[in-house]
Design an enzyme around this catalytic site. Structure first.
Site, PDB file in Angstrom:
ATOM      1  N   HIS A  50      27.175-132.250  54.849  1.00  0.00           N
ATOM      2  CA  HIS A  50      26.210-132.261  55.947  1.00  0.00           C
ATOM      3  C   HIS A  50      26.545-133.403  56.891  1.00  0.00           C
ATOM      4  O   HIS A  50      27.010-134.458  56.462  1.00  0.00           O
ATOM      5  CB  HIS A  50      24.769-132.368  55.455  1.00  0.00           C
ATOM      6  N   HIS A  99      24.840-135.923  59.528  1.00  0.00           N
ATOM      7  CA  HIS A  99      23.594-136.455  60.068  1.00  0.00           C
ATOM      8  C   HIS A  99      23.740-136.642  61.576  1.00  0.00           C
ATOM      9  O   HIS A  99      24.743-137.191  62.045  1.00  0.00           O
ATOM     10  CB  HIS A  99      23.295-137.848  59.496  1.00  0.00           C
TER      11      HIS A  99
HETATM   12  P1  AMP Z   1      23.077-138.049  52.190  1.00  0.00           P
HETATM   13  O1  AMP Z   1      22.564-139.331  51.619  1.00  0.00           O
HETATM   14  O2  AMP Z   1      24.093-138.227  53.265  1.00  0.00           O
HETATM   15  O3  AMP Z   1      23.522-137.095  51.112  1.00  0.00           O
HETATM   16  O4  AMP Z   1      21.846-137.414  52.940  1.00  0.00           O
HETATM   17  C1  AMP Z   1      20.951-136.534  52.370  1.00  0.00           C
HETATM   18  C2  AMP Z   1      19.820-136.369  53.350  1.00  0.00           C
HETATM   19  O5  AMP Z   1      19.155-135.164  53.071  1.00  0.00           O
HETATM   20  C3  AMP Z   1      18.772-137.479  53.324  1.00  0.00           C
HETATM   21  O6  AMP Z   1      18.665-138.046  54.632  1.00  0.00           O
HETATM   22  C4  AMP Z   1      17.492-136.756  52.902  1.00  0.00           C
HETATM   23  O7  AMP Z   1      16.361-137.274  53.563  1.00  0.00           O
HETATM   24  C5  AMP Z   1      17.783-135.340  53.316  1.00  0.00           C
HETATM   25  N1  AMP Z   1      17.125-134.302  52.529  1.00  0.00           N
HETATM   26  C6  AMP Z   1      17.138-134.152  51.188  1.00  0.00           C
HETATM   27  N2  AMP Z   1      16.488-133.023  50.840  1.00  0.00           N
HETATM   28  C7  AMP Z   1      16.077-132.439  51.984  1.00  0.00           C
HETATM   29  C8  AMP Z   1      15.362-131.265  52.295  1.00  0.00           C
HETATM   30  N3  AMP Z   1      14.915-130.440  51.337  1.00  0.00           N
HETATM   31  N4  AMP Z   1      15.118-130.975  53.593  1.00  0.00           N
HETATM   32  C9  AMP Z   1      15.550-131.813  54.568  1.00  0.00           C
HETATM   33  N5  AMP Z   1      16.240-132.938  54.348  1.00  0.00           N
HETATM   34  C10 AMP Z   1      16.488-133.254  53.076  1.00  0.00           C
END
Ligand code: AMP
Ligand code: ZN
Length: 136
Positions: A101, A103
């Protein structure tokens, strides 16, 4: 291809509801549930890839084109003053969800967030050695 136990696969496929701000054949873009700033979004490829190392080249190219398009919309519609793209790969790099993903973090004057690192102080020899490791 989807991975059965992957939450972002399920979100990208629409099986788990999300605040979707963009969708096409290849991607779904959702609002992050723990946003750094107003409008913090995540670009999710619909096909599962654990991280950048596993992402097909074609998808990798399209992610940045999509990020550019959405960045422009964030500027126009949310009025952000800047934007950070952040993309974590591997636990050591802070990746918590093992589905690639990107950001997209809109930035606003005095938003109180800080995305950064503590700068090192390498010698020229150390930089030369790293350069040689990379190109050798
Ligand atoms: P990372 O630390 O780069 O893996 O980022 C994961 C991101 O996903 C974090 O910013 C979380 O807040 C976000 N996240 C986790 N679960 C969900 C969800 N169900 N819907 C939207 N965002 C999510
Ligand atoms: Zn997945």
């Amino acid at each position: 291809m989807k991975k059965d136990d992957c939450i972002f696969c399920k979100i990208a496929a629409g099986e788990i509801p999300s605040k979707t701000i963009y969708e096409d054949e290849l991607f779904r873009v959702i609002l992050d549930l723990g946003p750094a700033t107003k409008g913090h979004a995540l670009i999710l490829p619909k096909d599962h890839a654990d991280n950048l190392f596993k992402l097909p080249d074609d998808t990798a190219g399209k992610v940045l084109v999509l990020a550019k398009k959405l960045a422009t919309q964030m500027k126009e519609k949310l009025g952000c003053d800047g934007l950070n793209l952040v993309q974590n790969n591997g636990e050591e790099a802070g990746q918590t969800v093992k589905h690639f993903h990107m950001h997209m973090i809109p930035r606003y004057k005095n938003d109180g967030q800080r995305i950064g690192w503590k700068p090192g102080e390498p010698t020229q020899d150390e930089l030369e050695s790293i350069k040689n490791q990379m190109i050798g």
